[in-house]
Design a protein around this motif. Sequence first.
Motif, short mmCIF file in Angstrom:
data_model
loop_
_atom_site.label_atom_id
_atom_site.label_comp_id
_atom_site.label_asym_id
_atom_site.label_seq_id
_atom_site.Cartn_x
_atom_site.Cartn_y
_atom_site.Cartn_z
N ARG A 25 0.89 -1.17 0.00
CA ARG A 25 0.00 0.00 0.00
C ARG A 25 0.91 1.20 0.00
NH1 ARG A 25 -3.22 2.71 2.69
NH2 ARG A 25 -5.37 2.70 2.01
N GLY A 26 0.87 1.98 -1.07
CA GLY A 26 1.78 3.13 -1.11
C GLY A 26 2.27 3.38 -2.52
N VAL A 27 3.54 3.78 -2.63
CA VAL A 27 4.10 4.10 -3.94
C VAL A 27 5.22 3.12 -4.29
CG1 VAL A 27 5.32 5.85 -5.30
CG2 VAL A 27 3.53 6.55 -3.71
N VAL A 28 5.12 2.54 -5.47
CA VAL A 28 6.18 1.65 -5.98
C VAL A 28 6.93 2.43 -7.06
CG1 VAL A 28 6.69 -0.55 -7.10
CG2 VAL A 28 4.69 -0.36 -5.58
N ILE A 29 8.24 2.54 -6.90
CA ILE A 29 9.04 3.30 -7.88
C ILE A 29 10.05 2.36 -8.53
CG2 ILE A 29 10.65 5.23 -8.18
CD1 ILE A 29 9.49 6.49 -5.65
N ALA A 30 10.20 2.48 -9.85
CA ALA A 30 11.24 1.70 -10.54
C ALA A 30 11.91 2.60 -11.57
CB ALA A 30 10.63 0.48 -11.22
N ASN A 31 13.17 2.89 -11.35
CA ASN A 31 13.93 3.69 -12.32
C ASN A 31 14.90 2.79 -13.08
OD1 ASN A 31 14.67 6.45 -13.32
ND2 ASN A 31 16.68 5.76 -12.64
N GLU A 32 14.75 2.78 -14.38
CA GLU A 32 15.63 1.98 -15.26
C GLU A 32 15.68 0.51 -14.86
OE1 GLU A 32 19.14 3.43 -17.01
OE2 GLU A 32 18.70 5.53 -16.59
N LEU A 33 14.54 -0.04 -14.51
CA LEU A 33 14.43 -1.48 -14.28
C LEU A 33 13.97 -2.19 -15.56
CD1 LEU A 33 13.92 -4.17 -12.67
CD2 LEU A 33 11.62 -3.31 -12.25
N GLY A 59 -2.62 2.79 -4.15
CA GLY A 59 -1.44 3.63 -4.30
C GLY A 59 -1.08 3.77 -5.76
N SER A 60 0.23 3.90 -6.04
CA SER A 60 0.60 4.05 -7.44
C SER A 60 1.95 3.41 -7.74
CB SER A 60 0.59 5.53 -7.83
OG SER A 60 1.34 6.25 -6.90
N VAL A 61 2.14 3.16 -9.03
CA VAL A 61 3.42 2.63 -9.52
C VAL A 61 3.97 3.69 -10.47
CG1 VAL A 61 4.55 0.73 -10.74
CG2 VAL A 61 2.39 0.32 -9.51
N VAL A 62 5.24 4.05 -10.28
CA VAL A 62 5.84 5.08 -11.12
C VAL A 62 7.09 4.49 -11.77
CG1 VAL A 62 6.63 7.48 -11.21
CG2 VAL A 62 5.04 6.77 -9.43
N ILE A 63 7.04 4.40 -13.09
CA ILE A 63 8.11 3.73 -13.83
C ILE A 63 8.84 4.74 -14.71
CG2 ILE A 63 8.54 2.05 -15.67
CD1 ILE A 63 6.07 0.51 -14.63
N PHE A 64 10.15 4.88 -14.51
CA PHE A 64 10.97 5.79 -15.32
C PHE A 64 11.85 4.93 -16.23
CE2 PHE A 64 10.19 7.85 -11.31
CZ PHE A 64 10.01 9.20 -11.61
N ARG A 94 10.77 8.56 -20.37
CA ARG A 94 9.32 8.51 -20.15
C ARG A 94 9.02 8.11 -18.71
NH1 ARG A 94 9.89 10.96 -23.85
NH2 ARG A 94 9.09 10.78 -25.96
N VAL A 95 7.88 8.59 -18.22
CA VAL A 95 7.44 8.25 -16.87
C VAL A 95 6.02 7.71 -16.98
CG1 VAL A 95 7.18 9.06 -14.50
CG2 VAL A 95 8.72 10.27 -16.07
N LEU A 96 5.83 6.48 -16.59
CA LEU A 96 4.50 5.89 -16.61
C LEU A 96 3.97 5.91 -15.18
CD1 LEU A 96 2.49 4.42 -18.52
CD2 LEU A 96 3.44 2.28 -17.66
N VAL A 97 2.83 6.57 -15.00
CA VAL A 97 2.25 6.68 -13.67
C VAL A 97 0.95 5.86 -13.67
CG1 VAL A 97 1.37 8.22 -11.89
CG2 VAL A 97 3.21 8.98 -13.39
#
Length: 345
Positions: free
Chosen positions: A131-139, A215-220, A339-342
Amino acid sequence: MSLREKIAREIESRGPMPFDRFMSLALYDPEGFFGGQRLRSEKAGDFLTSPEVSALFGETLARLVSAERERIGEPFQVVEVAAGSGTLLGPLLRVAPTPAMAVEVSPAAREALRASLPAIDVVDRLPQSMRGVVIANELIDNLPMAVAQKTGDGWRERWVGLEEDRFTFIDAPPRNEVTLWLEEYAGEVPDGGWVEVQLEAARWLEDVLSRLEAGSVVIFDYGDTATNLVPRRADGTLRTYRAHHLGPHPLDEPGATDITADVNFTALEAVAGLAGAVVTLHRQDDFLCGLGLRQRLSEIRQEELEAARAGDTDQGLRARSLRIEAETLLHPRGLGDFRVLVIVK
Ligand SMILES: C[S@@+](CC[C@H](N)C(=O)[O-])C[C@H]1O[C@@H](n2cnc3c(N)ncnc32)[C@H](O)[C@@H]1O
């Protein structure tokens, strides 16, 4: 036995392997690029990512985390997947102290994370529920992918075989799942064009969304929509990096180079849409400016000016280097063009 020998033996005993199997071994075997004892994501390493460029990246994302915490309430956690050396989470948590977890498959990265962020959980797989924010940068660009080529007779896969002791691409009929993905997400590819088939990325996102309660997933990442990727299809986008530069052919030095390709964000948007989430795609420069980085940059410029007027060289140099970092994150043909996918649930 070296990784090269291990892959060669597997091909000799079982026949050619799909490229996704090759990439998985090349990157994640214990002798692989990320599987070994060397930390890859750092200034002295093989690539420079947004959080490695500047603490301003994590600091700016703190604003998004606080807004999401406000929106969904407690319990709340930040989960960074592919957390590397911790240069995103550290600054983020300084600005927005939050329960946090770092997920990393690389043993060297987990060690670095435990040293730099002793207060947070460092694990090698996603928690059961979040529950919250999942962040993935260059995964996503590093998740194993198949490769296919459009021919006059339709799609063919390119598997990895051995010829006179060298790994080489060989022709193979496409697997069903590969054909289905290509039909949906390859776009209008010309004959001879190459496409990286990102099935593992879709599976990863499906898995994350099934565990995320709210929550959200933020993919860079680098990449684009399927349509915008078409002009890059003549030679495809598969490539290697080593020591911050483009490296050798992806088959030539398994384990010694990063293997990567542009991310097809249309395919990820589809996964999120099927999971019933709300999806938006942004450029990184727009996204970070929306979270206040442009404003921060103006303040830094002002500090630089005032330091120059006051003859304060140290302060001037500090402000100057921060300004250059912020400009690098926003560079319209560099990191700003990521790009950032939210994905909001
Ligand atoms: C290009 S690095 C990016 C690291 C960091 N996010 C940064 O921006 O500096 C990719 C990272 O993804 C990690 N990784 C790959 N697959 C993963 C997975 N399924 N779960 C967690 N981490 C993964 C690798 O170990 C590697 O550290």
